[in-house]
Design a protein around this motif. Structure first.
Motif: not given
Length: 282
Positions: A37-50, A237-240
């Protein structure tokens, strides 16, 4: 598996699934069932990468919208004079309306603490039911397009409904923000698929950046921030961003000659496989 490799895989999954109508949140929850599992911050931040990838793809459109406010009396030239037949400033106001509806309802949902359990079974059902919704929505949207003709304009009703659809997709993992917003726009009267898709993608830019900023402010100075693996987040983030750029470019070409049926079938297959293979309550 190393933590950075897991983060890389999660970033790639997010980038591929954020704008395809198959639910990025659902895929992340499923992937994190095995990768950790990952934090909500992680999940939302990589969405911002997309979302950053969409900014790059639509940079000319965004510049056009900005110039409609900064240079309101500039002469109009060529295809950039309007946005699907609408004045750029009017189109920007409708984007702002959709985002405003999402922001108000999203904060309300957050304050109420309403969220579904992060379990695979609800996501699997959402994938299956979302596939049914996509096939039905595309059928009725096609009938509406045949009756009304091709309409590319974004109405105020479409803007409001797209804003609501974003909140619904955010509350129910597996729904898919892109599918909800695109098909709501198609059913509400924007029968031109490219126009509906572009509006859905553009309104996601302020939505996801605002969600990321909200989470950052929420965790700033807390133990959660200190415990966050920022290197892994940066890799994801970069991969996303990179994979989302490629996925959106492909999708924009795909929808010019294809319907969304293949994505609905994928949702059926994945949802059914999860219900059969994953133990109940996992």
């Amino acid at each position: 598996m190393t933590d950075l490799l897991a983060a890389l895989l999660l970033g790639i999954i997010e980038g591929i699934t954020e704008f395809l109508p198959i639910s990025s949140t659902g895929h992340l929850l499923i992937a994190q069932h095995w990768l950790g599992p990952r934090s909500d911050l992680f999940n939302i931040s990589i969405q911002a990468g997309a979302i950053l990838a969409v900014v790059l793809i639509y940079r000319e459109r965004l510049w056009q919208l900005a110039m409609s406010f900064l240079r309101p009396h500039a002469p109009r030239e060529g295809a950039l004079a309007t946005v699907y037949g609408q004045p750029p400033r009017d189109y920007a106001y409708k984007l702002a309306t959709a985002f405003g509806v999402t922001a108000v309802l999203g904060v309300l949902v957050k304050q109420l603490g309403f969220e579904l359990p992060d379990e695979v079974a609800p996501v699997a059902w959402a994938l299956v039911l979302g596939g049914v919704w996509m096939i039905a929505a595309e059928h009725f949207a096609a009938r509406r397009a045949k009756a009304l003709g091709e309409r590319s304009a974004i109405t105020w009703n479409v803007a409001v409904l797209v804003g609501i659809a974003q909140v619904v997709a955010g509350v129910f993992p597996g729904t898919s923000r892109s599918a909800a917003t695109i098909f709501v726009a198609l059913l509400a009267g924007t029968t031109h698929r490219a126009a509906a898709t572009e509006f859905a993608f553009l309104v996601g830019i302020p939505t996801m950046f605002a969600a990321t900023a909200y989470e950052l402010l929420d965790v700033a100075g807390t133990p959660a921030a200190a415990n966050e693996d920022w290197a892994a987040l940066a890799v994801a983030f970069v991969a996303s961003a990179v994979t989302a750029f490629l996925a959106v470019k492909w999708l924009l070409r795909y929808i010019q000659t294809h319907r969304f049926t293949a994505f609905a079938i994928y949702r059926f297959v994945l949802g059914a496989a999860l219900l059969l293979l994953v133990p109940s309550g996992s």
